[in-house]
Design a protein around this motif. Structure first.
Motif, mmCIF file in Angstrom:
data_model
loop_
_atom_site.group_PDB
_atom_site.id
_atom_site.type_symbol
_atom_site.label_atom_id
_atom_site.label_comp_id
_atom_site.label_asym_id
_atom_site.label_seq_id
_atom_site.Cartn_x
_atom_site.Cartn_y
_atom_site.Cartn_z
ATOM 1 N N HIS A 22 0.819 -1.214 0.000
ATOM 2 C CA HIS A 22 0.000 0.000 0.000
ATOM 3 C C HIS A 22 0.850 1.260 0.000
ATOM 4 N N SER A 23 2.129 1.178 0.425
ATOM 5 C CA SER A 23 2.985 2.357 0.423
ATOM 6 C C SER A 23 3.309 2.815 -0.994
ATOM 7 N N GLN A 24 3.079 1.948 -1.990
ATOM 8 C CA GLN A 24 3.300 2.344 -3.376
ATOM 9 C C GLN A 24 2.206 3.277 -3.882
ATOM 10 N N TYR A 25 1.064 3.289 -3.205
ATOM 11 C CA TYR A 25 -0.072 4.063 -3.676
ATOM 12 C C TYR A 25 -0.512 5.145 -2.698
ATOM 13 N N ALA A 26 -0.287 4.942 -1.417
ATOM 14 C CA ALA A 26 -0.719 5.913 -0.413
ATOM 15 C C ALA A 26 0.147 5.760 0.827
ATOM 16 N N PRO A 27 0.325 6.857 1.598
ATOM 17 C CA PRO A 27 1.177 6.781 2.780
ATOM 18 C C PRO A 27 0.591 5.928 3.895
ATOM 19 N N ILE A 35 -9.998 -3.058 -0.297
ATOM 20 C CA ILE A 35 -11.036 -3.612 -1.167
ATOM 21 C C ILE A 35 -10.512 -3.770 -2.589
ATOM 22 N N LEU A 36 -9.746 -2.792 -3.055
ATOM 23 C CA LEU A 36 -9.188 -2.882 -4.408
ATOM 24 C C LEU A 36 -8.255 -4.075 -4.544
ATOM 25 N N PHE A 37 -7.467 -4.368 -3.507
ATOM 26 C CA PHE A 37 -6.591 -5.531 -3.550
ATOM 27 C C PHE A 37 -7.370 -6.824 -3.468
ATOM 28 N N TRP A 38 -8.333 -6.875 -2.581
ATOM 29 C CA TRP A 38 -9.111 -8.100 -2.398
ATOM 30 C C TRP A 38 -9.871 -8.483 -3.666
ATOM 31 N N THR A 39 -10.286 -7.491 -4.426
ATOM 32 C CA THR A 39 -11.036 -7.768 -5.653
ATOM 33 C C THR A 39 -10.144 -7.800 -6.890
ATOM 34 N N GLY A 40 -8.827 -7.674 -6.705
ATOM 35 C CA GLY A 40 -7.899 -7.827 -7.822
ATOM 36 C C GLY A 40 -7.803 -6.639 -8.740
ATOM 37 N N LEU A 41 -8.114 -5.430 -8.250
ATOM 38 C CA LEU A 41 -8.078 -4.244 -9.097
ATOM 39 C C LEU A 41 -6.773 -3.471 -8.991
ATOM 40 N N GLU A 43 -2.270 -3.979 -8.626
ATOM 41 C CA GLU A 43 -1.161 -4.904 -8.834
ATOM 42 C C GLU A 43 -0.173 -4.850 -7.675
ATOM 43 N N ASP A 44 0.853 -5.707 -7.793
ATOM 44 C CA ASP A 44 1.988 -5.733 -6.857
ATOM 45 C C ASP A 44 1.565 -6.056 -5.437
ATOM 46 N N SER A 45 0.733 -7.039 -5.299
ATOM 47 C CA SER A 45 0.326 -7.448 -3.956
ATOM 48 C C SER A 45 1.456 -8.215 -3.278
ATOM 49 N N ALA A 46 1.596 -8.012 -1.972
ATOM 50 C CA ALA A 46 2.628 -8.725 -1.213
ATOM 51 C C ALA A 46 2.253 -10.178 -0.987
ATOM 52 N N GLU A 47 0.968 -10.468 -1.019
ATOM 53 C CA GLU A 47 0.509 -11.830 -0.826
ATOM 54 C C GLU A 47 -0.360 -12.207 -2.027
ATOM 55 N N LYS A 48 0.295 -12.437 -3.143
ATOM 56 C CA LYS A 48 -0.413 -12.588 -4.409
ATOM 57 C C LYS A 48 -1.333 -13.800 -4.411
ATOM 58 N N PHE A 49 -0.910 -14.886 -3.804
ATOM 59 C CA PHE A 49 -1.720 -16.106 -3.849
ATOM 60 C C PHE A 49 -3.059 -15.896 -3.144
ATOM 61 N N ARG A 50 -3.025 -15.268 -1.965
ATOM 62 C CA ARG A 50 -4.256 -15.040 -1.225
ATOM 63 C C ARG A 50 -5.193 -14.131 -2.007
ATOM 64 N N TYR A 51 -4.658 -13.047 -2.558
ATOM 65 C CA TYR A 51 -5.505 -12.114 -3.276
ATOM 66 C C TYR A 51 -6.035 -12.723 -4.568
ATOM 67 N N ARG A 52 -5.252 -13.628 -5.168
ATOM 68 C CA ARG A 52 -5.727 -14.293 -6.373
ATOM 69 C C ARG A 52 -6.940 -15.159 -6.063
ATOM 70 N N ILE A 53 -6.930 -15.837 -4.929
ATOM 71 C CA ILE A 53 -8.077 -16.654 -4.524
ATOM 72 C C ILE A 53 -9.278 -15.774 -4.228
ATOM 73 N N LEU A 54 -9.065 -14.662 -3.491
ATOM 74 C CA LEU A 54 -10.160 -13.762 -3.170
ATOM 75 C C LEU A 54 -10.760 -13.145 -4.423
ATOM 76 N N ARG A 106 -6.381 -2.777 -14.349
ATOM 77 C CA ARG A 106 -5.750 -2.661 -13.037
ATOM 78 C C ARG A 106 -4.337 -2.081 -13.133
ATOM 79 N N LYS A 107 -3.641 -2.318 -14.251
ATOM 80 C CA LYS A 107 -2.305 -1.749 -14.406
ATOM 81 C C LYS A 107 -2.385 -0.229 -14.555
ATOM 82 N N GLN A 108 -3.356 0.249 -15.366
ATOM 83 C CA GLN A 108 -3.538 1.690 -15.507
ATOM 84 C C GLN A 108 -3.971 2.332 -14.197
ATOM 85 N N LEU A 109 -4.815 1.625 -13.429
ATOM 86 C CA LEU A 109 -5.224 2.153 -12.129
ATOM 87 C C LEU A 109 -4.032 2.236 -11.181
#
Length: 379
Positions: A22-27, A35-41, A43-54, A106-109
């Motif tokens: 989250h430090s890449q997008y906001a302090p 919510i954006l991470f949980w729904t896959g919107l 990128e660059d998640s620290a726990e990609k496998f979990r977010y991919r399932i969600l 999601r990349k543009q976002l």
């Protein structure tokens, strides 16, 4: 000391995983970013496998609820014209398409939030967080209201594809579970997209307003060439952010507005032609649906429509300061920065070039919904 080293390393890895993405997008970590991470919107998640399932669970829920609502609407339809049924189904289909469109961008976002991080980091106010929490709790609250409705038996039969159960607890369980899942898709998923769009538009408006304020507070003597060049550079960064924003929401904003409009039409048609109008709980829930849809449409038009207004205000103020400086100094050999500010550069966000987000479109929207209501009333 060696014994404490693994614990320290484990703790540092935990802290890094917690703050890295989250430090890449906001302090600071905000519920909207979660919510954006949980729904896959994003990128660059620290726990990609979990977010991919969600992400897959969320998309699967969107599809399953859409299929479920379609089956119920077709099997138990009482409208011989099928007009309201088709509009109702279009709402859910458009919601699925909106999330797919956001997922593809999601990349543009992510790039857009990166740019905002460099210009002015995106932060949620306490009021915005409270509003988001209220929106996210709405599915459960609405499901509870419908569970205690006097039309519980009719509703449970409808949600069970016409199969009747005499057990009160089974009826309440079916109503609560299915309505909670349905409300997560509609209206929650749709409102979250609108909330993201409105909050980002509002944030960019605040950035432009702060830039205009800096120009306003400068006297002609202190409005030097170096200051003008710095302002133009910062304005170009804002234009770059707006370019990313147009790319991100070009299709999703149109689909979301179309889904909100279909939702408004569905509720208006249901209220005007329903035989359950004497059920107070159902009427409260459906008026809540209508309020959510119309509020989302109005807020999108209002906040996005504020962008060209703020840009025009900035351009006028910047030109006014340059004119005042020219009259004061009488210099004609200075660099003319006005050429970098023209009316063609004022951004108006649009959805597929069909919906242009201007505040004047609010009257058109109101007239369209009223016309539809009168049409349904006369049929």
């Amino acid at each position: 000391m060696d014994r404490n080293r693994p614990e320290n390393q484990k703790h540092s890895r935990h802290v890094k995983q917690k703050t890295e993405w989250h430090s890449q997008y906001a302090p600071e970590l905000s519920p909207l970013l979660k919510i954006l991470f949980w729904t896959g919107l994003l990128e660059d998640s620290a726990e990609k496998f979990r977010y991919r399932i969600l992400t897959r669970i969320h998309f699967g829920l969107l599809v399953l609820v859409t299929i479920d609502v379609s089956i119920i609407a077709i099997l138990l339809n009482t409208d011989p014209t099928y007009c309201r049924v088709l509009i109702h189904l279009c709402t859910y289909i458009l919601i699925v398409l909106t999330w797919l469109a956001m997922r593809r961008r999601r990349k543009q976002l992510s790039n857009f939030l990166h740019t905002l991080q460099e210009i002015s980091p995106y932060k949620m106010t306490e009021k915005a967080k409270f509003l988001l929490y209220c929106i996210c709790s709405a599915p459960v609250i609405l499901a509870i209201l419908l569970t205690v409705s006097p039309s519980r038996k009719w509703m449970a039969t409808r949600l069970a594809y016409g199969f009747t159960s005499t057990n009160v607890y089974v009826q309440m369980l079916v109503i609560f579970l299915k309505n909670t899942m349905n409300h997560i898709v509609y209206p929650l998923s749709l409102i979250l997209i609108d909330f993201l769009f409105c909050s980002l538009c509002q944030h960019v408006c605040c950035i432009i307003r702060c830039l205009t304020f800096e120009v306003e507070n400068k006297t002609p003597e202190t409005f030097t060439l170096s200051f003008q060049a710095d302002i133009i550079k910062r304005k170009q960064r804002i234009d770059e952010a707006l370019l990313f924003m147009r790319r991100v929401f070009y299709y999703p904003s149109f689909l979301a507005c179309a889904a909100n409009f279909c939702g408004c039409c569905t509720i208006v048609g249901w209220i005007l032609r329903s035989d359950k109008i004497d059920d107070f709980v159902i009427m409260v829930v459906f008026f809540t649906y209508f309020l959510a849809n119309i509020s989302s449409l109005l807020m999108c038009l209002w906040t996005a429509g504020g962008l060209p207004i703020e840009l025009e205000t900035f351009n006028k103020e910047f030109r006014s300061k340059i004119l005042q400086r020219d009259l004061l100094e009488g210099k004609t050999d200075e660099i003319d920065f006005k050429k970098y500010l023209n009316d063609d550069s004022i951004s108006v966000l649009s959805g597929c070039d069909i919906i242009h987000f201007k505040r004047s479109a609010i009257l058109v929207l109101a007239g369209t919904i009223i016309t539809y209501a009168l049409l349904i009333r006369t049929i």
